[in-house]
Design a protein around this motif. Structure first.
Motif, mmCIF file in Angstrom:
data_model
loop_
_atom_site.group_PDB
_atom_site.id
_atom_site.type_symbol
_atom_site.label_atom_id
_atom_site.label_comp_id
_atom_site.label_asym_id
_atom_site.label_seq_id
_atom_site.Cartn_x
_atom_site.Cartn_y
_atom_site.Cartn_z
ATOM 1 N N MET A 14 0.855 -1.198 0.000
ATOM 2 C CA MET A 14 0.000 0.000 0.000
ATOM 3 C C MET A 14 0.887 1.242 0.000
ATOM 4 S SD MET A 14 -2.780 1.298 2.801
ATOM 5 C CE MET A 14 -4.046 0.155 2.269
ATOM 6 N N MET A 15 0.615 2.174 -0.882
ATOM 7 C CA MET A 15 1.373 3.419 -0.973
ATOM 8 C C MET A 15 0.868 4.410 0.084
ATOM 9 S SD MET A 15 3.603 3.044 -3.350
ATOM 10 C CE MET A 15 4.067 4.733 -3.678
ATOM 11 N N HIS A 16 1.814 5.175 0.624
ATOM 12 C CA HIS A 16 1.469 6.221 1.600
ATOM 13 C C HIS A 16 2.489 7.350 1.435
ATOM 14 C CE1 HIS A 16 4.834 4.719 3.974
ATOM 15 N NE2 HIS A 16 4.299 3.489 3.893
ATOM 16 N N TYR A 72 5.027 8.350 2.859
ATOM 17 C CA TYR A 72 6.438 8.080 3.142
ATOM 18 C C TYR A 72 7.055 7.058 2.179
ATOM 19 C CZ TYR A 72 5.507 10.453 7.571
ATOM 20 O OH TYR A 72 5.163 11.375 8.522
ATOM 21 N N SER A 73 6.261 6.509 1.289
ATOM 22 C CA SER A 73 6.713 5.381 0.472
ATOM 23 C C SER A 73 7.912 5.701 -0.398
ATOM 24 C CB SER A 73 5.556 4.869 -0.396
ATOM 25 O OG SER A 73 4.514 4.359 0.402
ATOM 26 N N ASN A 74 7.930 6.848 -1.022
ATOM 27 C CA ASN A 74 8.970 7.156 -2.005
ATOM 28 C C ASN A 74 9.974 8.206 -1.531
ATOM 29 O OD1 ASN A 74 7.913 5.348 -3.987
ATOM 30 N ND2 ASN A 74 6.315 6.867 -4.451
ATOM 31 N N ASP A 128 16.415 8.024 1.333
ATOM 32 C CA ASP A 128 16.981 7.475 2.560
ATOM 33 C C ASP A 128 17.235 8.549 3.610
ATOM 34 O OD1 ASP A 128 16.887 4.988 1.468
ATOM 35 O OD2 ASP A 128 19.042 4.829 1.073
#
Length: 355
Positions: free
Chosen positions: A1-3, A5-7, A10
């Motif tokens: 599931m994308m949210h 903070y996903s992308n 670092d």
């Protein structure tokens, strides 16, 4: 599931960025809003940590911009001249944004010139810069004239600088009860005599520092639309506190307030950039490796980390610009005529002063 903070990169995650990288190798700056060039006139002011910035930028090929030069008579008579090279003008350490704002307003006629002097061992000292002019002046009149010459040089600095670097140092300050002006140091500690009826203490709040800093940023940009501003917070703790807290707790308050105020002001302007010298030295993740044995002074390797990171982040790669010191009095200086007039007055006072 994308949210949300996903992308993220670092550097946005503690475990990926801080926990797995040697502190020396961490680059705490993101993409800067602007870069500076070696040919820029870079003015520096603030606490003692700002002196490191000026020195290292000079070593990196940036010309040292000195808007205030020793008077030829002082040079000819063997007077002290080293104090002229600490900052762009001879104001000495400026620890609070309020003091810097008052300096600006004096230079541009927005408030009366602060004439607050003290006599010590036959010499007169300007209490707005008690350590910046270590030898003092022969007479009070000489001190008054030099202050006006100094303010003309400050005006030149603000109107001609292409980069202005300001390091905030303290929230604790002392001020004059009647005049309201802010001292760089409590009278009596450097020069002068402390009077509890005249010299009053205040510990600036976050709202006050934010207001002062925002006013300073707008004021500087108001007289110089080309200037870029770099803000830093000194990592050096308080040497002493006048509050009821112990010095460690008082230092934590002071630095937290300064950092929060900068954090509130910096995002408002695309010409203002924060540089994290405070975090590089003081964050717990550094394990205190950049502190001297007194746990207050910054060790040389810490200074080198900060300055190396600043240069790598904000200084443009070689753009073919010849490396040369910026002239102290540029041809387009709007305050040059005033400065020359005041300098002539200073020369007259100097010649008449008893030796």
């Amino acid at each position: 599931m994308m949210h949300p903070y996903s992308n993220l990169p670092d550097r946005n995650f503690w475990n990926r960025f801080v926990a797995k990288t040697p502190w020396r190798d961490l680059q705490l700056c993101g993409t800067p809003k602007f870069m500076i060039r070696r040919s820029d006139r870079i003015a520096t002011a603030g606490s003692c940590f700002a002196q490191h910035i000026a020195r290292y930028l000079n070593h990196a090929g940036c010309g040292r911009y000195l808007a205030e030069q020793p008077h030829p008579l002082a040079v000819a008579h063997g007077g002290e001249t080293a104090s002229y090279e600490l900052f762009t003008a001879r104001y000495g350490n400026i620890y609070t944004a309020r003091q810097a704002l008052e300096l600006f307003r004096q230079a541009f006629g927005q408030m009366p010139v602060i004439d607050d002097y003290a006599e010590h061992d036959g010499r007169w000292y300007d209490l707005m810069r008690p350590n910046a002019v270590p030898d003092g002046f022969a007479t009070r009149d000489e001190a008054r004239h030099d202050r006006r010459f100094h303010l003309a040089c400050v005006r030149t600095m603000f109107t001609t600088a292409e980069v202005f670097v300001f390091t905030l140092g303290l929230t604790e300050s002392w001020y004059h009860a009647a005049g309201g002006h802010t001292y760089p140091a409590c009278p009596g500690t450097a020069k002068g005599v402390f009077d509890p009826a005249i010299h009053l203490f205040r510990n600036l709040t976050c709202a006050e520092v934010e207001s002062d800093l925002d006013a300073l940023v707008q004021a500087v940009r108001g007289v110089n639309l080309a200037v870029k501003i770099i803000l830093t917070v000194s990592p050096v703790p308080l040497v002493a506190t006048y509050t009821n807290d112990n010095v460690l707790v008082a230092s934590s308050y002071s630095k937290s307030v300064l950092r929060a105020a900068v954090g509130a002001v910096e995002p408002r302007y695309d010409y203002v950039q924060y540089f994290p010298s405070y975090e590089i030295i003081s964050h717990a993740a550094s394990f205190g490796q950049y502190l001297a044995s007194d746990l207050r002074d910054v060790a040389q390797r810490g200074v080198e980390h900060v300055m190396g990171s600043l240069i790598a982040t904000l200084l443009s790669p070689d753009d073919g610009t010849a490396v040369a010191a910026a002239p102290a009095q540029p041809a387009f200086d709007p305050a040059a005529d005033t400065a020359r007039f005041i300098q002539a007055e200073c020369e007259e006072i100097y010649n008449e002063a008893p030796r």
